[in-house]
Design a protein around this motif. Sequence first.
Motif, PDB file in Angstrom:
ATOM      1  N   GLY A   1     -20.608  37.923  37.564  1.00 55.66           N
ATOM      2  CA  GLY A   1     -19.915  37.061  38.509  1.00 55.66           C
ATOM      3  C   GLY A   1     -20.583  35.725  38.744  1.00 55.66           C
ATOM      4  O   GLY A   1     -20.151  34.961  39.611  1.00 55.66           O
ATOM      5  N   GLU A   2     -21.638  35.407  37.971  1.00 49.59           N
ATOM      6  CA  GLU A   2     -22.399  34.174  38.179  1.00 49.59           C
ATOM      7  C   GLU A   2     -22.069  33.167  37.082  1.00 49.59           C
ATOM      8  O   GLU A   2     -21.801  33.535  35.939  1.00 49.59           O
ATOM      9  CB  GLU A   2     -23.896  34.480  38.184  1.00 49.59           C
TER      10      GLU A   2
ATOM     11  N   THR B   1     -11.869  30.273  43.545  1.00 49.93           N
ATOM     12  CA  THR B   1     -12.132  31.509  44.268  1.00 49.93           C
ATOM     13  C   THR B   1     -13.337  31.300  45.180  1.00 49.93           C
ATOM     14  O   THR B   1     -14.116  30.362  44.991  1.00 49.93           O
ATOM     15  CB  THR B   1     -12.410  32.667  43.296  1.00 49.93           C
ATOM     16  N   ASN B   2     -13.490  32.194  46.154  1.00 47.61           N
ATOM     17  CA  ASN B   2     -14.608  32.091  47.081  1.00 47.61           C
ATOM     18  C   ASN B   2     -15.903  32.506  46.383  1.00 47.61           C
ATOM     19  O   ASN B   2     -15.978  33.598  45.803  1.00 47.61           O
ATOM     20  CB  ASN B   2     -14.375  32.970  48.307  1.00 47.61           C
ATOM     21  N   VAL B   3     -16.880  31.620  46.458  1.00 50.59           N
ATOM     22  CA  VAL B   3     -18.164  31.858  45.795  1.00 50.59           C
ATOM     23  C   VAL B   3     -19.297  31.441  46.723  1.00 50.59           C
ATOM     24  O   VAL B   3     -19.096  30.703  47.688  1.00 50.59           O
ATOM     25  CB  VAL B   3     -18.272  31.063  44.464  1.00 50.59           C
ATOM     26  N   VAL B   4     -20.483  31.945  46.407  1.00 49.64           N
ATOM     27  CA  VAL B   4     -21.715  31.431  47.012  1.00 49.64           C
ATOM     28  C   VAL B   4     -22.248  30.378  46.057  1.00 49.64           C
ATOM     29  O   VAL B   4     -22.599  30.683  44.912  1.00 49.64           O
ATOM     30  CB  VAL B   4     -22.742  32.552  47.232  1.00 49.64           C
TER      31      VAL B   4
ATOM     32  N   GLU C   1     -19.550  39.731  44.437  1.00 48.93           N
ATOM     33  CA  GLU C   1     -20.768  40.143  43.731  1.00 48.93           C
ATOM     34  C   GLU C   1     -22.017  39.743  44.502  1.00 48.93           C
ATOM     35  O   GLU C   1     -22.948  40.534  44.640  1.00 48.93           O
ATOM     36  CB  GLU C   1     -20.801  39.511  42.335  1.00 48.93           C
ATOM     37  N   ALA C   2     -22.028  38.520  45.020  1.00 50.51           N
ATOM     38  CA  ALA C   2     -23.223  38.016  45.700  1.00 50.51           C
ATOM     39  C   ALA C   2     -23.488  38.744  47.006  1.00 50.51           C
ATOM     40  O   ALA C   2     -24.647  38.971  47.380  1.00 50.51           O
ATOM     41  CB  ALA C   2     -23.082  36.513  45.955  1.00 50.51           C
TER      42      ALA C   2
ATOM     43  N   ALA D   1     -24.044  43.245  51.510  1.00 54.72           N
ATOM     44  CA  ALA D   1     -23.624  42.937  52.881  1.00 54.72           C
ATOM     45  C   ALA D   1     -22.251  43.517  53.173  1.00 54.72           C
ATOM     46  O   ALA D   1     -22.014  44.085  54.244  1.00 54.72           O
ATOM     47  CB  ALA D   1     -23.612  41.425  53.090  1.00 54.72           C
ATOM     48  N   ILE D   2     -21.337  43.397  52.217  1.00 52.96           N
ATOM     49  CA  ILE D   2     -19.996  43.955  52.399  1.00 52.96           C
ATOM     50  C   ILE D   2     -20.071  45.470  52.517  1.00 52.96           C
ATOM     51  O   ILE D   2     -19.393  46.082  53.352  1.00 52.96           O
ATOM     52  CB  ILE D   2     -19.088  43.539  51.234  1.00 52.96           C
TER      53      ILE D   2
END
Length: 405
Positions: free
Chosen positions: A195-196, A237-240, A263-264, A268-269
């Motif tokens: 996902g990176e 898409t939402n990313v860090v 993924e990041a 936490a999720i």
Amino acid sequence: MRNSIRSQLTIAFIGVAIGPLLLVGLVLAWQSFNVQQQQARELESAVAQRVSTRVDAFMQRLEGELLVASKDLRYLEPDQRVYTLSSLPSYPQVFQELTLLDGDGNEQIRLSRLSVVTNAKQTSHSQSPEFTTPKNDNKTYYGPVQFDEETGEPSLTISVPMFNKRTGQVDGVLVGNVRFKEIWDLIASIHVTSGESVYIVDANGRVIAHLNPSVVLRGTHFDVPAQDGITTGLTKTNVVLASSTLHLNAQTFKVVAEKSVSEALALAIQTVIITAVLLLAAIALASVQGFVAARQLVRPIQSLASTAQALTFKTEAFDPALLTDIIKRDDELGQLAKVFQNMGVEVQTREQNLKQQVQELRIEIDDAKKKQQVAEITETDYFRELQDKARKLRKQPKNESPEKA
């Protein structure tokens, strides 16, 4: 009923049991999410910084090759100059063109991996920034990124001044045109997780390097956010996302590293989901316990209320044995039931005594009424005449007939 004591106690028990747990759970989940977000942002920032450092080192190496070559070219014959330029380690893999300009900006030698350059094709660069900047400022020039009209592949111009050792003046410029294929390979060599993604954006927002070259070749644009953190990434898409600024003299680039939020922030999720499940389980358990506790408190009260209602309607319906189980309790309800039982027995006894007294009084009243009625009869003249006749009859001899009398 909504306003019943049982409902109120159940809600109160649930609130007392769940309130602090819910507050602690939400705080821990929020804190965990923030910590994971900060860690994810720092990891992406480290990736972006690492790529930026490697790209900068790569460009510095290319600049160093040009500077080293520029010092020796002045004293070589034309054929030797061509050989020296063609022998540079980065030609033709990185430098797709090498051009030697004299002090007036005219081409003396031009090597190209894509085409054959003849003397007729050599032009003047006297007004071009790749010549004027090194000539006037005595420093290396990095040009803006250019894109091939046919292939869309980006390239970058680097030019270095050639100094005359006797005069110290610039009397020539060595220009190299850098293709980004090696930079793409450099980015591809960076280890990335699921996902990176890592890419480079120029000052105009054009993506010039990416793990997927097709992103570059189709002319993708992306406006890098001013702040690192959770945002919309290159694929919408939402990313860090985190970025690092790469300065090549006057040119500025952004090295961007991003990772999908799923993924990041997976840990936490997962923590939030586990916390939510535990809270739901705690709410269910507290509801059951609250209902049971409220029932244990309310049922004795309901029994007392039913007994009191029976005592109110009819004392004979009062059964002290119904309160035996409640009296066995060691709490205030047991004491209340014991007092109520004694009170009920006393009320029942008093009512029975009162009924007996009323019955006795009723008998006395009936006797008095009878005596009064008898007295009223005996006091009449007629009754007296009857009494006189009766006495006379009793006094007559037994052989006399009633007619004589």
